[in-house]
Design an enzyme around this catalytic site. Structure first.
Site, mmCIF file in Angstrom:
data_model
loop_
_atom_site.group_PDB
_atom_site.id
_atom_site.type_symbol
_atom_site.label_atom_id
_atom_site.label_comp_id
_atom_site.label_asym_id
_atom_site.label_seq_id
_atom_site.Cartn_x
_atom_site.Cartn_y
_atom_site.Cartn_z
ATOM 1 N N LYS A 32 0.819 -1.219 0.000
ATOM 2 C CA LYS A 32 0.000 0.000 0.000
ATOM 3 C C LYS A 32 0.851 1.267 0.000
ATOM 4 C CE LYS A 32 -4.349 -1.831 1.351
ATOM 5 N NZ LYS A 32 -5.617 -1.707 2.014
ATOM 6 N N LYS A 67 -11.124 -3.615 -3.278
ATOM 7 C CA LYS A 67 -12.002 -2.440 -3.341
ATOM 8 C C LYS A 67 -11.317 -1.282 -4.055
ATOM 9 C CE LYS A 67 -13.746 -3.120 1.359
ATOM 10 N NZ LYS A 67 -12.539 -3.197 2.215
ATOM 11 N N LYS A 100 -5.157 -9.708 -6.251
ATOM 12 C CA LYS A 100 -6.342 -9.934 -5.422
ATOM 13 C C LYS A 100 -7.500 -9.031 -5.875
ATOM 14 C CE LYS A 100 -6.544 -7.928 -1.282
ATOM 15 N NZ LYS A 100 -7.257 -7.643 -0.038
HETATM 16 N N1 AQP Z 1 -10.000 -10.866 -2.716
HETATM 17 C C1 AQP Z 1 -10.357 -11.360 -1.549
HETATM 18 N N2 AQP Z 1 -10.604 -12.686 -1.392
HETATM 19 C C2 AQP Z 1 -10.978 -13.206 -0.194
HETATM 20 N N3 AQP Z 1 -11.133 -12.449 0.920
HETATM 21 C C3 AQP Z 1 -10.912 -11.127 0.811
HETATM 22 N N4 AQP Z 1 -10.978 -10.118 1.695
HETATM 23 C C4 AQP Z 1 -10.636 -8.947 1.086
HETATM 24 N N5 AQP Z 1 -10.344 -9.173 -0.184
HETATM 25 C C5 AQP Z 1 -10.507 -10.516 -0.397
HETATM 26 C C6 AQP Z 1 -11.363 -10.281 3.085
HETATM 27 O O1 AQP Z 1 -12.410 -9.358 3.359
HETATM 28 C C7 AQP Z 1 -12.288 -8.919 4.708
HETATM 29 C C8 AQP Z 1 -12.356 -7.431 4.776
HETATM 30 O O2 AQP Z 1 -11.268 -6.839 4.121
HETATM 31 P P1 AQP Z 1 -10.884 -5.330 4.444
HETATM 32 O O3 AQP Z 1 -12.025 -4.451 4.233
HETATM 33 O O4 AQP Z 1 -10.295 -5.259 5.792
HETATM 34 O O5 AQP Z 1 -9.775 -4.898 3.462
HETATM 35 P P2 AQP Z 1 -8.784 -5.613 2.561
HETATM 36 O O6 AQP Z 1 -8.409 -6.972 3.028
HETATM 37 O O7 AQP Z 1 -7.667 -4.675 2.317
HETATM 38 O O8 AQP Z 1 -9.763 -5.750 1.355
HETATM 39 P P3 AQP Z 1 -9.763 -5.066 -0.032
HETATM 40 O O9 AQP Z 1 -11.101 -5.310 -0.596
HETATM 41 O O10 AQP Z 1 -8.627 -5.529 -0.829
HETATM 42 O O11 AQP Z 1 -9.624 -3.514 0.234
HETATM 43 P P4 AQP Z 1 -8.502 -2.521 -0.234
HETATM 44 O O12 AQP Z 1 -8.538 -2.491 -1.719
HETATM 45 O O13 AQP Z 1 -8.981 -1.220 0.377
HETATM 46 O O14 AQP Z 1 -7.214 -3.011 0.311
HETATM 47 C C9 AQP Z 1 -10.989 -9.488 5.265
HETATM 48 O O15 AQP Z 1 -11.282 -10.645 6.024
HETATM 49 C C10 AQP Z 1 -10.238 -9.870 4.025
HETATM 50 O O16 AQP Z 1 -9.356 -10.956 4.257
#
Ligand code: AQP
Length: 332
Positions: free
Chosen positions: A111, A197, A194
């Site tokens: 990040k 969001k 991955k």
């Molecule tokens: N691609 C994924 N596959 C499986 N699980 C996922 N999680 C996130 N992406 C995937 C799981 O969703 C939960 C919440 O995640 P988060 O909101 O804490 O943020 P993150 O892991 O950083 O998710 P994002 O969507 O990728 O957000 P950004 O783009 O902002 O970094 C967690 O349990 C995570 O494991």
């Protein structure tokens, strides 16, 4: 009863990965555990957020929890900033966490990117706040997607460091629960990234609020290779996009990747994608519609958060007064 803590950041674009990797598993665990599900708005602030957008996304994640089937009578649902103990415990943990442990965190490196020196202290300390989230409630289990495994190991290390430093067994060492066939859902545009969001391409993910036509279009446009589907799981080796779509189908239909290749092996992607779009719409369509209904009643969503904050706050205050005693803070 064992206690679960988990959360999602209210950063918009909730997607199929968040649902299959986290939220759907929580629904299944709520009868067997004492569950606390958080909307981690302080974590969202580790990167810039529009204030009105953050409030809206906090309600949206709450609506997603409820629409997916999390019962606010059984579980505590609340937003992190409404219980001040999270930030306080994070400070106490920051004081015992060696920098070397944080320097190993791959999510910070991803990040912060090339501009590490400009990254915020909050982004760097994110896993310390996560440890505080979990341990403030003395949670024993944390259901997350695979991407959070390293942060959870750090939470265990921090719990152990605290227990050793104060010669206590106060904190449990929380166990990760990485469940199902879709623990790491990948981008629809690039099977090596991955689903996320923050991906600038909306075609990289299926959002929980996408309508049926949008879901079908995104599945049809998903990147694939020119070969037909393999008829064994081993045949997915070196084919990340095929492996991803098959994993998603298996998770949505609650089967295995072996079942899916047995059914679709030798077929062309066009046929498989039609079937995948159908199961994705069948699963997410009703959840998205219920989210829209709930979001039209912000009083209802805010009421759930308010009650959740009261219940979470009570546990947090009780634990913090014990923690203050252990570390030697005076409460005159
Ligand atoms: N691609 C994924 N596959 C499986 N699980 C996922 N999680 C996130 N992406 C995937 C799981 O969703 C939960 C919440 O995640 P988060 O909101 O804490 O943020 P993150 O892991 O950083 O998710 P994002 O969507 O990728 O957000 P950004 O783009 O902002 O970094 C967690 O349990 C995570 O494991």
């Amino acid at each position: 009863m064992n206690r679960i803590f988990s959360g999602v950041q209210p950063t918009g674009n909730l997607h199929l990965g968040n649902y299959l990797g986290a939220i759907r598993n929580w629904v299944e665990l709520q009868d067997d555990y004492d569950c606390i599900f958080c909307i981690v708005d302080l974590h969202a602030l580790t990167l810039p957020q529009d204030p009105e957008g953050l409030r809206g996304h906090t309600r949206e994640v709450t609506a997603a929890y409820l629409a997916a089937g999390i019962d606010p009578e059984k579980c505590i649902i609340f937003n992190q900033s409404s219980v001040p103990g999270h930030s306080e415990l994070a400070w106490l943990f920051a004081c015992i966490t060696p920098l070397g442990w944080l320097n190993r965190m791959t999510q910070f490196k991803e990040k912060a990117g090339k501009h590490r020196e400009n990254a915020g202290l909050g982004l760097y300390a994110y896993p310390v706040l996560m440890a505080a989230d979990i341990l403030l409630y003395k949670a024993t289990h944390v259901p997350v997607g695979e991407d959070q495994k390293q942060h959870l190991e750090l939470s265990r290390d921090i719990a152990g460091a605290f227990n050793r430093q104060y010669e206590t067994d106060y904190f449990p060492l929380p166990e990760p629960q990485i469940l199902g066939e879709a623990t790491r859902v990948m981008s629809l545009r690039d099977g090596s990234n991955k689903m996320s969001k923050s991906d600038p391409s909306d075609y990289s993910r299926i959002n929980m609020t996408d309508d049926a036509d949008t879901i079908a279009l995104k599945v049809r446009r998903a990147r694939t290779d020119p070969e037909p589907l393999p008829d064994t799981v081993d045949g997915l080796e070196g084919r990340p996009e095929a492996a991803n779509l098959i994993g998603i189908y298996a998770a949505l239909t609650r089967t295995t990747r072996a079942d899916v290749v047995a059914a679709f092996g030798g077929k062309m992607f066009s046929e498989f994608k039609d079937a995948l779009a159908t199961v994705a719409v069948d699963t997410l369509g009703p959840i998205g519609a219920e989210m829209q209904r709930l979001l039209a009643e912000p009083g209802l969503v805010d009421g759930v958060l308010h009650r959740g904050a009261e219940r979470a706050g009570e546990i947090a205050r009780h634990h913090l007064s014990e923690i203050h005693r252990i570390v030697g803070l005076l409460r005159p």
